[in-house]
Design an enzyme around this catalytic site. Sequence first.
Site, short mmCIF file in Angstrom:
data_model
loop_
_atom_site.label_atom_id
_atom_site.label_comp_id
_atom_site.label_asym_id
_atom_site.label_seq_id
_atom_site.Cartn_x
_atom_site.Cartn_y
_atom_site.Cartn_z
N HIS A 87 0.82 -1.37 0.08
CA HIS A 87 -0.07 0.03 0.05
C HIS A 87 0.72 1.26 -0.10
CE1 HIS A 87 0.82 0.10 4.20
NE2 HIS A 87 0.11 -1.13 4.51
P1 TYD Z 1 -2.37 -3.61 7.43
O1 TYD Z 1 -2.30 -2.16 6.79
O2 TYD Z 1 -2.91 -4.69 6.25
O3 TYD Z 1 -1.09 -4.06 7.65
P2 TYD Z 1 0.37 -4.16 6.85
O4 TYD Z 1 0.71 -2.48 6.69
O5 TYD Z 1 1.22 -4.54 7.88
O6 TYD Z 1 0.19 -5.11 5.89
O7 TYD Z 1 -3.30 -3.61 8.48
C1 TYD Z 1 -3.69 -4.87 9.26
C2 TYD Z 1 -5.10 -4.72 9.79
O8 TYD Z 1 -4.96 -3.83 10.69
C3 TYD Z 1 -6.05 -3.95 8.68
O9 TYD Z 1 -7.48 -4.39 9.02
C4 TYD Z 1 -6.10 -2.49 9.42
C5 TYD Z 1 -5.79 -2.48 10.86
N1 TYD Z 1 -5.05 -1.50 11.37
C6 TYD Z 1 -5.17 -0.58 12.12
O10 TYD Z 1 -6.56 -0.57 12.58
N2 TYD Z 1 -4.61 0.30 12.66
C7 TYD Z 1 -3.34 0.57 12.36
O11 TYD Z 1 -2.58 1.57 12.86
C8 TYD Z 1 -2.63 -0.64 11.34
C9 TYD Z 1 -1.45 -0.41 10.94
C10 TYD Z 1 -3.58 -1.25 10.84
#
Ligand code: TYD
Length: 134
Positions: free
Chosen positions: A51
């Site tokens: 992302h």
């Molecule tokens: P995600 O963005 O997919 O993690 P990564 O960047 O490591 O791949 O996040 C995983 C889940 O956690 C997603 O449902 C969003 C949630 N999340 C939050 O609620 N708050 C946060 O600060 C973060 C980073 C993720």
Amino acid sequence: MIEHCRLIEFSQMGDERGHLVIVEGNQDIPFDIKRVFYIYGSDKDVIRGRHANHKSEFVLINVAGTSKIRVDDGTNQKVYHLDRPHIGIYLPRLVWKDMYDFSKDSVLLVLASEHYDADEYIRDYDKYLEVMNK
Ligand code: TYD
């Protein structure tokens, strides 16, 4: 864009009792830290991230273990190896990032400039390229 990604080396105050690494918001970190999260227990073949963010800037630190961070601005790519607890990588806004090749003991600490807002995440690479080409 990806030329604005950079490694940051933090001060270490190790002595016979062990290591201490100092990370100060607005000083070592080029923003006010509003959010901290950490990622661990990801298998070696998992790719996380995938992302970009409209607003958030990040600093990623492997406080234990190792991982790789691939940054991409739609034109150029670069891979950083995070393998020391006193080294972080700064990622400006609008950088596409993948985190992968996690060691078993990897704990990847992430410092963010913004509170969580799902709407500022771009999770579709084609959409990201559109944003970057505007
Ligand atoms: P995600 O963005 O997919 O993690 P990564 O960047 O490591 O791949 O996040 C995983 C889940 O956690 C997603 O449902 C969003 C949630 N999340 C939050 O609620 N708050 C946060 O600060 C973060 C980073 C993720």
